[in-house]
Every structure is written in structure tokens, then in C-alpha cells.
Design an enzyme around this catalytic site. Structure first.
Site, PDB file in Angstrom:
ATOM      1  CD  GLU A 175     108.198  47.283  23.304  1.00  0.00           C
ATOM      2  OE1 GLU A 175     107.508  47.958  24.086  1.00  0.00           O
ATOM      3  OE2 GLU A 175     109.067  47.755  22.565  1.00  0.00           O
ATOM      4  CB  THR A 226     113.715  65.128  20.806  1.00  0.00           C
ATOM      5  OG1 THR A 226     112.966  66.219  20.298  1.00  0.00           O
ATOM      6  CG2 THR A 226     113.856  65.277  22.306  1.00  0.00           C
ATOM      7  CG  ASP A 229     114.160  50.977  26.339  1.00  0.00           C
ATOM      8  OD1 ASP A 229     114.187  50.418  27.454  1.00  0.00           O
ATOM      9  OD2 ASP A 229     113.410  51.933  26.072  1.00  0.00           O
ATOM     10  CG  HIS A 245     109.160  50.862  25.549  1.00  0.00           C
ATOM     11  ND1 HIS A 245     108.401  50.651  24.419  1.00  0.00           N
ATOM     12  CD2 HIS A 245     109.442  52.192  25.546  1.00  0.00           C
ATOM     13  CE1 HIS A 245     108.230  51.803  23.789  1.00  0.00           C
ATOM     14  NE2 HIS A 245     108.858  52.753  24.452  1.00  0.00           N
ATOM     15  NE  ARG A 256     107.205  53.467  19.705  1.00  0.00           N
ATOM     16  CZ  ARG A 256     107.598  54.200  20.742  1.00  0.00           C
ATOM     17  NH1 ARG A 256     108.809  54.053  21.246  1.00  0.00           N
ATOM     18  NH2 ARG A 256     106.779  55.076  21.294  1.00  0.00           N
TER      19      ARG A 256
HETATM   20  P1  NDP Z   1     111.821  63.566  16.528  1.00  0.00           P
HETATM   21  O1  NDP Z   1     110.704  63.774  15.591  1.00  0.00           O
HETATM   22  O2  NDP Z   1     112.384  64.719  17.280  1.00  0.00           O
HETATM   23  O3  NDP Z   1     113.063  62.882  15.768  1.00  0.00           O
HETATM   24  C1  NDP Z   1     112.932  61.856  14.822  1.00  0.00           C
HETATM   25  C2  NDP Z   1     114.067  62.019  13.818  1.00  0.00           C
HETATM   26  O4  NDP Z   1     114.061  60.896  12.928  1.00  0.00           O
HETATM   27  C3  NDP Z   1     113.902  63.261  13.003  1.00  0.00           C
HETATM   28  O5  NDP Z   1     114.963  64.117  13.317  1.00  0.00           O
HETATM   29  C4  NDP Z   1     113.939  62.794  11.558  1.00  0.00           C
HETATM   30  O6  NDP Z   1     114.900  63.570  10.899  1.00  0.00           O
HETATM   31  C5  NDP Z   1     114.436  61.362  11.640  1.00  0.00           C
HETATM   32  N1  NDP Z   1     113.811  60.490  10.641  1.00  0.00           N
HETATM   33  C6  NDP Z   1     112.487  60.252  10.451  1.00  0.00           C
HETATM   34  N2  NDP Z   1     112.306  59.377   9.448  1.00  0.00           N
HETATM   35  C7  NDP Z   1     113.554  59.045   9.002  1.00  0.00           C
HETATM   36  C8  NDP Z   1     114.035  58.183   7.981  1.00  0.00           C
HETATM   37  N3  NDP Z   1     113.192  57.488   7.196  1.00  0.00           N
HETATM   38  N4  NDP Z   1     115.381  58.084   7.801  1.00  0.00           N
HETATM   39  C9  NDP Z   1     116.240  58.788   8.576  1.00  0.00           C
HETATM   40  N5  NDP Z   1     115.839  59.643   9.557  1.00  0.00           N
HETATM   41  C10 NDP Z   1     114.505  59.759   9.762  1.00  0.00           C
HETATM   42  O7  NDP Z   1     111.332  62.444  17.528  1.00  0.00           O
HETATM   43  P2  NDP Z   1     111.990  62.044  18.938  1.00  0.00           P
HETATM   44  O8  NDP Z   1     113.459  62.106  18.817  1.00  0.00           O
HETATM   45  O9  NDP Z   1     111.304  62.765  20.019  1.00  0.00           O
HETATM   46  O10 NDP Z   1     111.541  60.509  19.035  1.00  0.00           O
HETATM   47  C11 NDP Z   1     111.940  59.585  18.042  1.00  0.00           C
HETATM   48  C12 NDP Z   1     111.287  58.245  18.319  1.00  0.00           C
HETATM   49  O11 NDP Z   1     111.905  57.638  19.435  1.00  0.00           O
HETATM   50  C13 NDP Z   1     109.808  58.338  18.686  1.00  0.00           C
HETATM   51  O12 NDP Z   1     109.006  58.338  17.531  1.00  0.00           O
HETATM   52  C14 NDP Z   1     109.608  57.096  19.515  1.00  0.00           C
HETATM   53  O13 NDP Z   1     109.183  56.046  18.694  1.00  0.00           O
HETATM   54  C15 NDP Z   1     110.980  56.804  20.087  1.00  0.00           C
HETATM   55  N6  NDP Z   1     111.054  57.062  21.535  1.00  0.00           N
HETATM   56  C16 NDP Z   1     111.394  56.023  22.363  1.00  0.00           C
HETATM   57  C17 NDP Z   1     111.497  56.220  23.726  1.00  0.00           C
HETATM   58  C18 NDP Z   1     111.838  55.075  24.637  1.00  0.00           C
HETATM   59  O14 NDP Z   1     111.421  55.078  25.783  1.00  0.00           O
HETATM   60  N7  NDP Z   1     112.592  54.092  24.213  1.00  0.00           N
HETATM   61  C19 NDP Z   1     111.249  57.548  24.333  1.00  0.00           C
HETATM   62  C20 NDP Z   1     110.930  58.578  23.368  1.00  0.00           C
HETATM   63  C21 NDP Z   1     110.848  58.330  22.023  1.00  0.00           C
HETATM   64  P3  NDP Z   1     114.577  64.222   9.447  1.00  0.00           P
HETATM   65  O15 NDP Z   1     113.188  64.800   9.541  1.00  0.00           O
HETATM   66  O16 NDP Z   1     115.638  65.211   9.303  1.00  0.00           O
HETATM   67  O17 NDP Z   1     114.673  63.067   8.529  1.00  0.00           O
END
Ligand code: NDP
Length: 307
Positions: A254, A144, A249, A273, A225
Site C-alpha cells: 500500500e 468485531t 480495501d 484502505h 489485511r
Molecule cells: P477481532 O479481534 O474482533 O476479530 C478477529 C477475528 O478473527 C476473531 O474473531 C478471531 O476469531 C478470528 N481469527 C483470528 N485468527 C484466525 C484464524 N487463523 N482463522 C480463523 N479466524 C481467525 O478484530 P477486528 O474484527 O476488530 O479486526 C480484524 C482485523 O481487521 C484487524 O486486525 C485489522 O487488520 C482489520 N481491520 C481493517 C480495517 C480497514 O479499514 N480495512 C478496519 C479495522 C480492522 P477466533 O478467535 O474465534 O478464531
């Protein structure tokens, strides 16, 4: 789960007023109330930012964040507690924040704001500024957040590459690499943007080797993160001019401790954040919670289930 009383835990306060969410859900066929730690046992479900051990007695926990690394998955599974998260809503919000970091670096806005604090009229060097079309951003994590970043930056003319575990193509990304090819993926990028969740596989994934593989004039952005980046290795790379700068961020600790050298670096933008903060946040959470309450009433499986 059979839900009769849903608590909106007051820890959500740092993202939006709990009462706004509770009021917007007041027409649901379950009782909804703002609760503190002393009222957790009056509920069977909770919407929350933070974790509390008392939640292990409930049937359902909904995290208002996408990142759920702070929840004890094993304990929840053992107790049969359902955990859902808020992935799917932050694409545009975080995408625009990341675009604002890139535009600041390209158009030198952070430098002008710093000068303004000192009432200093100082034009940048003629060749400090650049524009985004023709630059490349490598977005690590194509979910996302990554897709939202790709969409907003793509509209600004940035070429987008990505990294995910499989390396399979994703809409909006010109090229996608598998995670084992991370160093190749970052090598040609002007901006490397971390949109990964924190997992065992991603902790300190960005280390001295990855920063060494990046170009000396490239910028790192982390909106995933903090612990996905080895912060000491990042500081070393910035101090050695191995990177042009960073927009961060999220941090290993934190709030970012006052003594961190990151606060004082000219080419580092620190935000607390809040990359996803927006006045619409509580409404998007309300939609997710409402959908699941309705699904449970119909005996359907939860959406956004994590445990
Ligand atoms: P999603 O689950 O939609 O996306 C995470 C993506 O990371 C997946 O598409 C996955 O792709 C990929 N991924 C997971 N593990 C690995 C890996 N080891 N190597 C490479 N790619 C990997 O989550 P969101 O996009 O909604 O959120 C992601 C993270 O962002 C959250 O977990 C949160 O920690 C952080 N976040 C931070 C915010 C902020 O305010 N700064 C706000 C919202 C979220 P695939 O499965 O194809 O590998």
C-alpha cells in the site's frame, strides 16, 4: 502505567486531524498534545497510527487501528511497553462499506460509474443484475468486523456463514466453520468476505486452493489485511475467470502500485484502505483512550490490551 503527558502522534493525520482528538481529551487529568517525531521523548504515552522505534522508551502505546501487525510485539514485551488497540469500534462502518461493495456488484453500480466517466449511455445485459436476498456470504473472521458485516448484510437478506478458529457458534451467523474447514466453508458462498487480522496463521491463507474451492461466479471481498490474500494467486484466478470479481480495501503493498493489474479489471473495486473511515472515528478513539486513562488512575488493567 503512570501517565503525565500523552502525545497524539501526527501520523494519525491520514485518518483524522490530530488536533480534533487532542482537543476532545483536553479535560483529562493528563497533559495531551499533538506531537511529531522530534517530541516523542517529551511524553510517556502516545496515540498513533504508525510505529516509531522511539516509542519503545514510552510506557503505553495506543494504536488507532484494530490491526497491530506493524508493531514489534517482542521488543515491546521486552521493554515492558503496554500496547492497546482499537478493536470493537469498526463494526458498523466496515459493515456498511462491505454492503456497498455487494450492492454495487449486484446492481452494477461500478459499471455505470465507469461508463459515466466516458459519457457513455450503456445499459447492462438483461441478466447481469441480481438482488441480495437469497445469496450467501461467508465471513472469514467473526470478530468485531465480521459481526458488523454480518449484521448489515443480514438486514439486506443475505444468509451469513462464518469461519473462526474454533468453529463455535456466533450470534448473527447461520453456520460457523472451523478454520481447517475453510475450503468447505467458501464452496457454497456467493461472496467470501475476509475480516481477519494478519498473523503467522493467516498470511496467504487465501491462496490458489481456496480460490479454486470458491464458485466461478463468486466474489471475494478483503477488508482485513492485504497479506492474508496471496495477491498473485487472486490476479491469476480473476484473469482465468475462476472468480466473478473482487472488492479490495487492503493490499500486499500500500498504496497499490500503479502497475498492478487490479486497477484495470472491470469487476474489481479498489478502495484505498478506508473501509472504516467516518467522521466519528476520532470520537470513538477518544472514548477508548479516555477509558484507559481512567482505568490507570484507578489502578485497573487496560482494556483492549495486546501486549
Ligand atoms: P477481532 O479481534 O474482533 O476479530 C478477529 C477475528 O478473527 C476473531 O474473531 C478471531 O476469531 C478470528 N481469527 C483470528 N485468527 C484466525 C484464524 N487463523 N482463522 C480463523 N479466524 C481467525 O478484530 P477486528 O474484527 O476488530 O479486526 C480484524 C482485523 O481487521 C484487524 O486486525 C485489522 O487488520 C482489520 N481491520 C481493517 C480495517 C480497514 O479499514 N480495512 C478496519 C479495522 C480492522 P477466533 O478467535 O474465534 O478464531
Amino acid at each position: 502505567p503512570d501517565i503525565e503527558r500523552l502525545g497524539v502522534h501526527d501520523s494519525v493525520e491520514s485518518v483524522f486531524p490530530p488536533s480534533e482528538l487532542a482537543d476532545s481529551l483536553s479535560d483529562l487529568p493528563v497533559e495531551v498534545a499533538v506531537i511529531g517525531d522530534d517530541e516523542i521523548d517529551s511524553c510517556d504515552a502516545v496515540v498513533t497510527l504508525e510505529h516509531r522505534d522511539a516509542f519503545l522508551e514510552l510506557a503505553w502505546i495506543h494504536s488507532i487501528q484494530a490491526g497491530v501487525d506493524r508493531f514489534p510485539f517482542d521488543d515491546l514485551e521486552e521493554r515492558g511497553v503496554l500496547l492497546t488497540n482499537s478493536t470493537g469500534i469498526h463494526d458498523r462502518w466496515v459493515g456498511e462499506t462491505v454492503a456497498s461493495y455487494l450492492l454495487a456488484f449486484a446492481r452494477r453500480l461500478h459499471e455505470h460509474v465507469a461508463n459515466q466517466q466516458e459519457r457513455r449511455w450503456e445499459q447492462p445485459a438483461w441478466d447481469d443484475g441480481f438482488t441480495l436476498p437469497g445469496t450467501t456470504a461467508c465471513v472469514v473472521g467473526t470478530g468485531t468486523l465480521g459481526s458488523g458485516v454480518a449484521e448489515v448484510l443480514g438486514s439486506l437478506g443475505v444468509r451469513i456463514t462464518g469461519v473462526r478458529r474454533s468453529g463455535d457458534p456466533v450470534e448473527g451467523f447461520a453456520e460457523v466453520y472451523a478454520s481447517e474447514d475453510l475450503e468447505d466453508a467458501v464452496a457454497d458462498a456467493d461472496f467470501v468476505i475476509v475480516t481477519l487480522p494478519l498473523t503467522e496463521a493467516t498470511r496467504h491463507l487465501f491462496d490458489a486452493d481456496v480460490f479454486g474451492a470458491m464458485a466461478d461466479d463468486a466474489y471475494l471481498v478483503n477488508v482485513g489485511r492485504g497479506p492474508v490474500v496471496d495477491e498473485d494467486a487472486l490476479i491469476d484466478a480473476l484473469e482465468a475467470d475462476g472468480l466473478a470479481g473482487a472488492a479490495l480495501d487492503v493490499f500486499e503493498t500500500e498504496p497499490l502500485p500503479a502497475e498492478s493489474p487490479l486497477w484495470e479489471m472491470d469487476e474489481v473495486i479498489v478502495t484505498p484502505h478506508c473501509a472504516a473511515f467516518t467522521e466519528d472515528y476520532y470520537r470513538a478513539i477518544g472514548d477508548l483512550v479516555r477509558e484507559n486513562v481512567e482505568r490507570f488512575a484507578e489502578g485497573e488493567a487496560a482494556t483492549n490490551r495486546v501486549v
